[in-house]
Design a protein around this motif. Structure first.
Motif, PDB file in Angstrom:
ATOM      1  N   LYS A  45       0.829  -1.196   0.000  1.00  0.00           N
ATOM      2  CA  LYS A  45       0.000   0.000   0.000  1.00  0.00           C
ATOM      3  C   LYS A  45       0.870   1.255   0.000  1.00  0.00           C
ATOM      4  CE  LYS A  45      -4.426  -1.481   1.904  1.00  0.00           C
ATOM      5  NZ  LYS A  45      -5.479  -1.201   2.921  1.00  0.00           N
ATOM      6  N   ASN A  46       0.428   2.251  -0.753  1.00  0.00           N
ATOM      7  CA  ASN A  46       1.119   3.541  -0.740  1.00  0.00           C
ATOM      8  C   ASN A  46       0.376   4.515   0.166  1.00  0.00           C
ATOM      9  OD1 ASN A  46      -1.122   4.401  -2.239  1.00  0.00           O
ATOM     10  ND2 ASN A  46      -0.048   4.248  -4.197  1.00  0.00           N
ATOM     11  N   GLN A  47       0.810   5.772   0.177  1.00  0.00           N
ATOM     12  CA  GLN A  47       0.191   6.750   1.078  1.00  0.00           C
ATOM     13  C   GLN A  47      -1.255   7.051   0.713  1.00  0.00           C
ATOM     14  OE1 GLN A  47       0.939  11.108   0.229  1.00  0.00           O
ATOM     15  NE2 GLN A  47       2.893  10.271  -0.501  1.00  0.00           N
ATOM     16  N   PHE A  48      -1.658   6.678  -0.500  1.00  0.00           N
ATOM     17  CA  PHE A  48      -3.021   6.931  -0.952  1.00  0.00           C
ATOM     18  C   PHE A  48      -3.948   5.747  -0.672  1.00  0.00           C
ATOM     19  CE2 PHE A  48       0.098   8.832  -3.905  1.00  0.00           C
ATOM     20  CZ  PHE A  48      -0.082  10.158  -3.557  1.00  0.00           C
TER      21      PHE A  48
ATOM     22  N   PHE B 202       5.276  -0.731   3.141  1.00  0.00           N
ATOM     23  CA  PHE B 202       4.880   0.552   2.554  1.00  0.00           C
ATOM     24  C   PHE B 202       5.597   0.752   1.224  1.00  0.00           C
ATOM     25  CE2 PHE B 202       5.851   5.240   2.389  1.00  0.00           C
ATOM     26  CZ  PHE B 202       4.578   5.643   2.013  1.00  0.00           C
ATOM     27  N   ALA B 203       4.819   1.085   0.190  1.00  0.00           N
ATOM     28  CA  ALA B 203       5.384   1.221  -1.154  1.00  0.00           C
ATOM     29  C   ALA B 203       6.061   2.558  -1.396  1.00  0.00           C
ATOM     30  CB  ALA B 203       4.282   1.006  -2.195  1.00  0.00           C
ATOM     31  N   GLY B 204       5.594   3.619  -0.736  1.00  0.00           N
ATOM     32  CA  GLY B 204       6.089   4.942  -1.070  1.00  0.00           C
ATOM     33  C   GLY B 204       5.338   5.486  -2.269  1.00  0.00           C
ATOM     34  N   PRO B 205       5.498   6.772  -2.633  1.00  0.00           N
ATOM     35  CA  PRO B 205       6.349   7.750  -1.952  1.00  0.00           C
ATOM     36  C   PRO B 205       5.729   8.238  -0.637  1.00  0.00           C
ATOM     37  CG  PRO B 205       5.110   8.811  -3.713  1.00  0.00           C
ATOM     38  CD  PRO B 205       4.783   7.346  -3.783  1.00  0.00           C
ATOM     39  N   PRO B 206       6.549   8.892   0.243  1.00  0.00           N
ATOM     40  CA  PRO B 206       7.969   9.201   0.057  1.00  0.00           C
ATOM     41  C   PRO B 206       8.830   7.952   0.070  1.00  0.00           C
ATOM     42  CG  PRO B 206       7.298   9.708   2.291  1.00  0.00           C
ATOM     43  CD  PRO B 206       6.042   9.370   1.552  1.00  0.00           C
ATOM     44  N   ASN B 207       9.966   8.055  -0.625  1.00  0.00           N
ATOM     45  CA  ASN B 207      10.900   6.949  -0.717  1.00  0.00           C
ATOM     46  C   ASN B 207      12.085   7.189   0.212  1.00  0.00           C
ATOM     47  OD1 ASN B 207       9.582   5.462  -2.956  1.00  0.00           O
ATOM     48  ND2 ASN B 207       9.988   7.360  -4.061  1.00  0.00           N
ATOM     49  N   SER B 208      12.545   6.119   0.829  1.00  0.00           N
ATOM     50  CA  SER B 208      13.611   6.238   1.811  1.00  0.00           C
ATOM     51  C   SER B 208      14.910   6.708   1.170  1.00  0.00           C
ATOM     52  CB  SER B 208      13.839   4.897   2.499  1.00  0.00           C
ATOM     53  OG  SER B 208      14.688   5.046   3.618  1.00  0.00           O
ATOM     54  N   PHE B 209      15.607   7.585   1.907  1.00  0.00           N
ATOM     55  CA  PHE B 209      16.883   8.111   1.427  1.00  0.00           C
ATOM     56  C   PHE B 209      17.833   8.170   2.614  1.00  0.00           C
ATOM     57  CE2 PHE B 209      17.851  10.707  -2.557  1.00  0.00           C
ATOM     58  CZ  PHE B 209      19.192  10.338  -2.551  1.00  0.00           C
ATOM     59  N   VAL B 210      18.678   7.145   2.764  1.00  0.00           N
ATOM     60  CA  VAL B 210      19.591   7.122   3.905  1.00  0.00           C
ATOM     61  C   VAL B 210      20.767   8.056   3.657  1.00  0.00           C
ATOM     62  CG1 VAL B 210      18.932   4.782   4.557  1.00  0.00           C
ATOM     63  CG2 VAL B 210      20.883   5.118   3.030  1.00  0.00           C
ATOM     64  N   LYS B 211      21.402   8.448   4.755  1.00  0.00           N
ATOM     65  CA  LYS B 211      22.459   9.462   4.705  1.00  0.00           C
ATOM     66  C   LYS B 211      23.587   9.086   3.746  1.00  0.00           C
ATOM     67  CE  LYS B 211      23.587  11.218   8.597  1.00  0.00           C
ATOM     68  NZ  LYS B 211      24.152  11.446   9.965  1.00  0.00           N
TER      69      LYS B 211
ATOM     70  N   SER C 190      -0.391   5.368   9.808  1.00  0.00           N
ATOM     71  CA  SER C 190      -1.427   4.654   9.060  1.00  0.00           C
ATOM     72  C   SER C 190      -0.871   3.932   7.842  1.00  0.00           C
ATOM     73  CB  SER C 190      -2.528   5.631   8.625  1.00  0.00           C
ATOM     74  OG  SER C 190      -2.081   6.479   7.565  1.00  0.00           O
ATOM     75  N   TRP C 191       0.353   4.274   7.430  1.00  0.00           N
ATOM     76  CA  TRP C 191       0.989   3.583   6.303  1.00  0.00           C
ATOM     77  C   TRP C 191       1.517   2.214   6.709  1.00  0.00           C
ATOM     78  CZ3 TRP C 191       4.748   8.216   5.077  1.00  0.00           C
ATOM     79  CH2 TRP C 191       3.988   9.332   4.685  1.00  0.00           C
ATOM     80  N   GLY C 192       1.560   1.947   8.005  1.00  0.00           N
ATOM     81  CA  GLY C 192       2.084   0.678   8.481  1.00  0.00           C
ATOM     82  C   GLY C 192       3.591   0.661   8.607  1.00  0.00           C
ATOM     83  N   VAL C 193       4.191   1.832   8.761  1.00  0.00           N
ATOM     84  CA  VAL C 193       5.648   1.914   8.875  1.00  0.00           C
ATOM     85  C   VAL C 193       6.055   1.900  10.351  1.00  0.00           C
ATOM     86  CG1 VAL C 193       5.819   3.175   6.716  1.00  0.00           C
ATOM     87  CG2 VAL C 193       5.703   4.457   8.857  1.00  0.00           C
ATOM     88  N   GLU C 194       7.237   1.331  10.631  1.00  0.00           N
ATOM     89  CA  GLU C 194       7.743   1.293  11.994  1.00  0.00           C
ATOM     90  C   GLU C 194       8.558   2.521  12.330  1.00  0.00           C
ATOM     91  OE1 GLU C 194       9.731  -2.234  13.124  1.00  0.00           O
ATOM     92  OE2 GLU C 194       8.241  -3.584  12.249  1.00  0.00           O
ATOM     93  N   TYR C 195       9.063   3.206  11.312  1.00  0.00           N
ATOM     94  CA  TYR C 195       9.818   4.425  11.558  1.00  0.00           C
ATOM     95  C   TYR C 195       9.679   5.368  10.384  1.00  0.00           C
ATOM     96  CZ  TYR C 195      13.305   2.094   8.605  1.00  0.00           C
ATOM     97  OH  TYR C 195      13.926   1.451   7.570  1.00  0.00           O
ATOM     98  N   PHE C 196       9.762   6.654  10.674  1.00  0.00           N
ATOM     99  CA  PHE C 196       9.666   7.709   9.672  1.00  0.00           C
ATOM    100  C   PHE C 196      10.542   8.852  10.184  1.00  0.00           C
ATOM    101  CE2 PHE C 196       6.982  11.218   7.648  1.00  0.00           C
ATOM    102  CZ  PHE C 196       7.502  11.008   6.379  1.00  0.00           C
ATOM    103  N   ILE C 197      11.741   8.965   9.620  1.00  0.00           N
ATOM    104  CA  ILE C 197      12.748   9.885  10.126  1.00  0.00           C
ATOM    105  C   ILE C 197      12.983  10.994   9.107  1.00  0.00           C
ATOM    106  CG2 ILE C 197      15.097  10.102  11.021  1.00  0.00           C
ATOM    107  CD1 ILE C 197      15.035   7.046  11.454  1.00  0.00           C
ATOM    108  N   GLU C 198      12.947  12.224   9.565  1.00  0.00           N
ATOM    109  CA  GLU C 198      13.184  13.373   8.699  1.00  0.00           C
ATOM    110  C   GLU C 198      14.654  13.782   8.810  1.00  0.00           C
ATOM    111  OE1 GLU C 198      10.871  17.482   7.581  1.00  0.00           O
ATOM    112  OE2 GLU C 198      10.842  16.808   9.663  1.00  0.00           O
ATOM    113  N   CYS C 199      15.281  14.003   7.651  1.00  0.00           N
ATOM    114  CA  CYS C 199      16.700  14.371   7.604  1.00  0.00           C
ATOM    115  C   CYS C 199      16.859  15.633   6.757  1.00  0.00           C
ATOM    116  CB  CYS C 199      17.529  13.246   6.996  1.00  0.00           C
ATOM    117  SG  CYS C 199      17.305  11.637   7.811  1.00  0.00           S
TER     118      CYS C 199
END
Length: 289
Positions: free
Chosen positions: A56-59, A236-245, A273-282
């Motif tokens: 599932k995505n954010q929509f 979670f399918a995204g977007p947003p898509n993960s972008f590690v440092k 609600s997306w079913g994610v365990e973490y959501f980190i802003e960088c």
């Protein structure tokens, strides 16, 4: 819970450093671990052909994480624009001074701008604002909601490209495919780029192309304020898509200085609600070497 890094003159306080270590201990292994069926830690997307691989995505739709131009238009047509925020972004407010770097009249570029109210805030600060948005409906809504009179011009060099220009305000928004833009089309380069989730929204396979466009548009003395995310893609399918440092540094480090400004836990009810365990802003500041 909200965990933020506090910086004073570019240096984290001891308390903030402790919080950051705790955040990294909690999430680093998850954010760097390759995730099957959809995303890898390096940002590249696996091929997904069977329905079992869809997430599932954010929509709320089953997706392989890929978004076409038509998919984005469909979201605006359906009013599925919860990613739009009606208030000024606190990251922009916090790092505005660092972005403008002492300049009082900047030329600011806002990629994949939608109808972001940040553009009006920058305009009111006396800057010349230029945006780019694929979906014309979002641009029309911006001018209508901000009560800015505008004219529309056709741009022959862009496929179905148009330019919305403020009549009495120094703002212009291109409606086109972002990847067709260049500094010739935009009639010059930019002192600042404010990227709130734009790089995080594009398909991971397009990141190198995105990098090339941004660096073509950025002036040699310009500042690029970038806001991206580390996201759990297990379900979670995204977007947003993960972008590690590490990936961010690898993408820009050859030509640019990359300054880590802030890392914080950005989990909220919508992300949960997306079913994610973490959501980190960088947050990063990027400039040419």
């Amino acid at each position: 819970m909200s965990t933020a890094v506090t910086l004073r003159n570019g240096v984290e306080t001891n308390n903030a450093m402790a919080k950051r270590r705790k955040l990294e201990d909690t999430f680093s292994n998850k954010s760097k671990k390759p995730v099957e069926k959809g995303h890898k830690a390096n940002g590249e997307r696996d091929s997904i052909k069977d329905k079992c691989g869809l997430k599932k995505n954010q929509f709320g739709d089953l997706s392989n994480g890929f978004m076409s131009n038509g998919d984005w238009r469909k979201r605006w047509d359906k009013g599925q624009t919860k990613f739009h925020k009606p208030t000024y972004n606190d990251i922009l407010l916090s790092y505005y001074d660092a972005m403008v770097n002492g300049k009082t009249k900047c030329r600011v570029f806002v990629p994949l701008c939608g109808k972001s109210v940040d553009m009006k805030w920058l305009l009111d600060k006396g800057h010349s604002v230029v945006g780019c948005e694929l979906v014309e409906l979002g641009v029309q809504q911006f001018f209508r909601e901000q009560d800015i009179e505008y004219i529309v011009e056709t741009i022959p060099s862009l496929t179905n490209g148009k330019l919305y220009k403020g009549v009495k305000h120094d703002i212009r928004i291109y409606t086109c495919d972002f990847f067709e833009l260049n500094s010739t089309t935009t009639e010059g380069k930019f002192d600042c780029v404010w990227d709130r989730g734009s790089l995080a929204a594009i398909n991971p396979s397009d990141r190198s192309r995105y990098h090339d466009v941004i660096l073509d548009l950025l002036d040699e003395n310009g500042r690029y304020l970038l806001d991206v995310f580390e996201v759990d893609h297990t379900n979670f399918a995204g977007p947003p898509n993960s972008f590690v440092k590490e990936d961010l540094h690898n993408l820009f480090a050859e030509r640019c200085n990359v300054e880590d400004l802030k890392t914080r836990d950005a989990m909220n009810p919508w992300a949960k609600s997306w079913g994610v365990e973490y959501f980190i802003e960088c947050v990063y500041m990027i400039s040419f070497k």
